[in-house]
Design a protein around this motif. Structure first.
Motif, PDB file in Angstrom:
ATOM      1  N   ARG A 310     -50.942 -44.153 -24.041  1.00  0.00           N
ATOM      2  CA  ARG A 310     -50.666 -44.718 -22.717  1.00  0.00           C
ATOM      3  C   ARG A 310     -51.426 -46.014 -22.470  1.00  0.00           C
ATOM      4  O   ARG A 310     -51.736 -46.345 -21.325  1.00  0.00           O
ATOM      5  CB  ARG A 310     -51.004 -43.704 -21.609  1.00  0.00           C
ATOM      6  CG  ARG A 310     -50.157 -42.458 -21.664  1.00  0.00           C
ATOM      7  CD  ARG A 310     -50.396 -41.567 -20.467  1.00  0.00           C
ATOM      8  NE  ARG A 310     -49.640 -41.997 -19.312  1.00  0.00           N
ATOM      9  CZ  ARG A 310     -48.539 -41.410 -18.862  1.00  0.00           C
ATOM     10  NH1 ARG A 310     -48.054 -40.362 -19.473  1.00  0.00           N
ATOM     11  NH2 ARG A 310     -47.918 -41.875 -17.802  1.00  0.00           N
ATOM     12  N   MET A 311     -51.757 -46.735 -23.516  1.00  0.00           N
ATOM     13  CA  MET A 311     -52.424 -48.008 -23.299  1.00  0.00           C
ATOM     14  C   MET A 311     -51.927 -49.109 -24.234  1.00  0.00           C
ATOM     15  O   MET A 311     -52.580 -50.111 -24.437  1.00  0.00           O
ATOM     16  CB  MET A 311     -53.926 -47.848 -23.392  1.00  0.00           C
ATOM     17  CG  MET A 311     -54.400 -47.262 -24.713  1.00  0.00           C
ATOM     18  SD  MET A 311     -56.181 -46.980 -24.691  1.00  0.00           S
ATOM     19  CE  MET A 311     -56.740 -48.625 -24.353  1.00  0.00           C
ATOM     20  N   CYS A 314     -50.499 -47.358 -29.598  1.00  0.00           N
ATOM     21  CA  CYS A 314     -50.057 -46.413 -30.630  1.00  0.00           C
ATOM     22  C   CYS A 314     -48.563 -46.505 -30.921  1.00  0.00           C
ATOM     23  O   CYS A 314     -48.098 -45.963 -31.912  1.00  0.00           O
ATOM     24  CB  CYS A 314     -50.419 -44.985 -30.233  1.00  0.00           C
ATOM     25  SG  CYS A 314     -49.381 -44.313 -28.935  1.00  0.00           S
ATOM     26  N   CYS A 317     -44.538 -44.668 -27.538  1.00  0.00           N
ATOM     27  CA  CYS A 317     -43.591 -44.771 -26.428  1.00  0.00           C
ATOM     28  C   CYS A 317     -42.574 -45.881 -26.622  1.00  0.00           C
ATOM     29  O   CYS A 317     -41.827 -46.185 -25.701  1.00  0.00           O
ATOM     30  CB  CYS A 317     -44.371 -45.021 -25.145  1.00  0.00           C
ATOM     31  SG  CYS A 317     -45.153 -46.649 -25.156  1.00  0.00           S
ATOM     32  N   CYS A 345     -45.307 -47.763 -21.839  1.00  0.00           N
ATOM     33  CA  CYS A 345     -46.525 -47.333 -21.141  1.00  0.00           C
ATOM     34  C   CYS A 345     -47.298 -48.524 -20.605  1.00  0.00           C
ATOM     35  O   CYS A 345     -48.169 -48.359 -19.760  1.00  0.00           O
ATOM     36  CB  CYS A 345     -47.421 -46.537 -22.075  1.00  0.00           C
ATOM     37  SG  CYS A 345     -48.148 -47.551 -23.364  1.00  0.00           S
TER      38      CYS A 345
HETATM   39  S1  FES Z   1     -48.093 -44.472 -25.418  1.00  0.00           S
HETATM   40 FE1  FES Z   1     -49.206 -45.513 -26.944  1.00  0.00          FE
HETATM   41  S2  FES Z   1     -48.238 -47.439 -26.957  1.00  0.00           S
HETATM   42 FE2  FES Z   1     -47.354 -46.479 -25.290  1.00  0.00          FE
END
Ligand code: FES
Lengths: 357, 370
Positions: A310-311, A314, A317, A345
């Motif tokens: 969520r940043m 990775c 998403c 995200c």
């Molecule tokens: S959840 Fe990791 S890049 Fe979006």
């Protein structure tokens, strides 16, 4: 042979090695070489392309996804084919209008030259002539919407459809700013002279000399017999006007439409109030843009997209944004390219956005 | 922050983070034709090495040719995994929109399937870098690499396990993605395990089929030589990959974190943790290329999705910024970093093993000395 090639070139696949020998070689991909680039009318450029053996042909009126590398980055746009389906020299033709800030059209207008390699999809789209042809065919186009109907007209002429005034009839109604802005102006005149069944109606919105003048209005339509069909392709304004006329007067002649997607509107430099609509095309949900990240907006809409960090690091998403612009949460970087992968995200929509979720 | 980390005020942390964000943005807006040409050039070199290596092995009955073939193939696999694969799978080149260089479609010349590798590497490791209990890359659940991992007699074999892991590194990386400890704890269900295992079987069969069946068979009577050549290339790549990767996070003075220390961290703190949890390796241009620029592990952990060729361009600036904030910047030549990892593996084979004696030097003072 192919399975063996696949096995010895795993995991990258044969194409990645074939293209080292010749960039046009591929087992499946359609690649084409630009043979000729010509300025054909004010604001439009016509390309002649020679596709490799993977090209499976097309129906008059269809389009292709056209991918060209500009400064190393691949850019994809949809363009209609303009040539006759019989294309005797095996060359495909595209006519592309210059858009004010169009990266691809701008490149084609000023930098692209013969010899460059491009990638094509197979032909797609249902805006096509039926095999069983009506007696009277009405082709309406505006601006660069001329390309698919030009392909239809050329195909019909090659077929001998409107060769005499007793065979089929074609009415070709075209809207342009002025005579100089009409791509295929000379060819249209020649075709009209050679085909008694072809009637040319040119309407200039800002110039004189056409058979008609101004924007589309009901009086521009020729009388249509019982066995007629109409095709219209152009900017939203034209397509909407034609469709509205059909809807409110109950004309029974079948109408097929194709419309350009409007180029992305200029965007505000700083983020003000969130506006626009977020469309999740896969699930068919629509929500008003709240200014939160796309991931949060999707979750609020009751969806469960995959995510990890969520940043933004990775890529779990990663989703495909089909249209619209998004802004990166941490850097403010703006992504406007259609059909590109984004991390939902860490991006927020700027105006209308469609994401494949 | 852990006690052995330099104490920054929350404001300093945020200011550091803001500087890093600004640096990132500067590079992102400068990405363009040069970066595209660079990675495509690396791919061309890798493909040429691969074709050459495989080709030479068809004449592998001549010892120098066999050696040349193995060398070319090893280099090809190293480039494929490090400078191309690892970096492409981080999405460093997604902006090219080239499916051959896209994080969603790329597969490396390695047995681990990209999809699972990305899950444990991009998400697990890069999000939770050096958080004991969350970063599954700390010792790959086999080794003891920080005193915070509780000692048990099993760890007496620490150096031996590490040596074995380095030999079969690509298999270790693949099995690592199975997340055995999450399966044992019941966190990961069997259907997930079986779906992962199927993907692993498919990818590794293709890899094994190519290197150990198909190419040996194609060389006919030379099959055993080709088999040995391909095995050697895989081994060399394994040893190299293991060395580079272990130097990235496990030399002395690299800081590990507990879950509490990393809980609710701000963006600035996240950057600081990435910095404290990584170590660079100094070396020549060629060395950086062959390490996939993981020799700039610090820059990579700060900006995992920026094309790796940029890391050396910004390293000085990152180091300067660290100096200004009194933050350490852990770097050294390969032999020193590798030696440091080796000593740690031995030290932590025994109970305790926390930094003591000459390891009391704090990272902050180290920076001033550097
Ligand atoms: S959840 Fe990791 S890049 Fe979006």
């Amino acid at each position: 042979m192919v399975p063996l090639l696949e096995a010895v070139t795993a995991p990258h696949g044969p194409d990645r090695y074939l293209e080292m020998l010749n960039p046009m070689w591929s087992l499946r991909e359609v690649r084409a070489k630009i043979i000729d680039v010509r300025q054909t009318a004010r604001g439009s450029v016509t390309l002649a392309l020679r596709p490799n053996g993977n090209w499976r042909g097309f129906r008059a009126g269809q389009h292709v996804a056209f991918t060209i590398e500009i400064d190393g980055v691949r850019r994809t746009r949809c363009y209609s084919l303009a040539c006759s389906v019989y294309c005797p020299d095996g060359l495909l033709e595209l006519t592309v209008a210059a858009e004010p800030e169009g990266v691809v059209s701008g490149h084609l207008h000023s930098d692209a030259g013969p010899g460059a390699m491009v990638r094509l999809s197979q032909a797609q789209g249902g805006f096509t002539l039926p095999d069983d042809r009506p007696e009277h065919i009405l082709l309406i186009s505006g601006g660069s919407g001329i390309t698919p109907v030009m392909s239809m007209l050329r195909t019909l002429c090659d077929d001998g459809f409107c060769a005499t005034d007793r065979a089929g009839r074609v009415t070709f109604l075209h809207y342009a700013r002025s005579a100089d802005h009409v791509a295929y102006r000379d060819e249209l005149a020649v075709l009209a002279a050679e085909h008694p069944g072809l009637r040319l109606l040119r309407a200039y919105t800002r110039g004189s000399g056409g058979e008609l003048a101004g924007r589309f209005e009901p009086t521009h339509l020729p009388s249509l017999g019982s066995d007629a069909a109409a095709w219209v392709c152009g900017p939203a304004g034209l397509v909407d006007a034609v469709r509205a006329l059909w809807d409110c007067t109950g004309i029974s002649v079948p109408l097929q439409t194709e419309q350009f997607t409007a180029p992305a509107a200029a965007l505000p430099a700083d983020d003000g109030e969130p506006y626009g609509e977020v469309r999740f095309t896969h699930s068919g949900r629509r929500v008003a843009n709240t200014g939160a990240t796309l991931l949060e907006q999707a979750e609020t809409a009751g969806m469960n997209p995959q995510f990890g960090c969520r940043m933004g690091i990775c890529l779990t998403c990663t989703s495909r944004k089909t249209t619209g612009s998004v802004r990166h949460l941490h850097t403010g970087e703006l992504s406007t390219e259609p059909d590109s992968e984004i991390q939902i995200c860490s991006t927020v929509p700027v105006g209308d956005v469609a994401v494949d979720l | 922050m852990p006690p052995n980390a330099p104490a920054l005020t929350p404001e300093q942390c945020e200011a550091f983070g803001a500087e890093m964000d600004a640096l990132r943005q500067r590079i992102v807006s400068d990405l363009g034709a040069e970066d595209a040409e660079y990675i495509r050039q690396v791919v061309r070199v890798q493909r040429a090495l691969e074709v050459t290596g495989r080709g030479l092995l068809f004449a592998g009955f001549l010892p120098p040719v066999w050696l040349g073939g193995v060398a070319a193939l090893s280099l090809s696999k190293i480039l494929d995994n490090m400078e191309i694969g690892h970096n492409v799978l981080h999405g460093q080149y997604d902006w090219l929109r080239d499916e051959a260089l896209n994080s969603q479609t790329f597969e490396m010349d390695i047995v681990a399937p990209a999809e699972l590798w990305k899950r444990s590497h991009n998400f697990g490791h890069h999000t939770y870098t050096n958080i004991v209990g969350k970063d599954r890359d700390i010792g790959y659940w086999i080794l003891r690499l920080t005193p915070e991992q509780r000692w048990s007699p099993y760890y007496l074999g620490n150096p031996v396990y590490a040596a074995l892991l380095s030999v079969i590194f690509q298999w270790g990386v693949m099995l690592h993605d199975l997340e055995a400890e999450r399966v044992l704890s019941g966190e990961k269900g069997w259907d997930e395990v079986s779906s992962d295992a199927k993907k692993m079987a498919a990818k590794s069969l293709r890899q094994v089929g190519k290197d150990y069946v198909l190419f040996p068979a194609l060389t006919g009577p030379l099959a055993p030589l080709t088999f040995a050549g391909n095995a050697s290339a895989n081994l060399i790549r394994n040893l190299w990959g293991f060395s580079i990767i272990f130097c990235g996070h496990f030399p002395d003075d690299v800081v590990t974190f507990t879950e509490e220390e990393a809980a609710n961290e701000s963006r600035g703190q996240w950057y600081v943790r990435q910095l404290l949890g990584s170590a660079n390796i100094t070396g020549s241009k060629l060395f950086h290329l062959l390490s996939g620029n993981l020799s700039h592990q610090i820059e990579h952990h700060l900006f995992p999705d920026i094309p790796a060729r940029r890391y050396s361009q910004i390293a000085e600036e990152v180091r300067d910024t660290c100096r200004r904030y009194g933050l350490p910047y852990n770097t050294g030549p390969l032999h020193r970093q590798l030696g440091s990892v080796a000593r740690k593996l031995v030290r932590l084979a025994l109970p305790g093993g926390g930094p003591g004696g000459k390891h009391t030097e704090t990272p902050a003072t180290k920076n001033q000395a550097a």
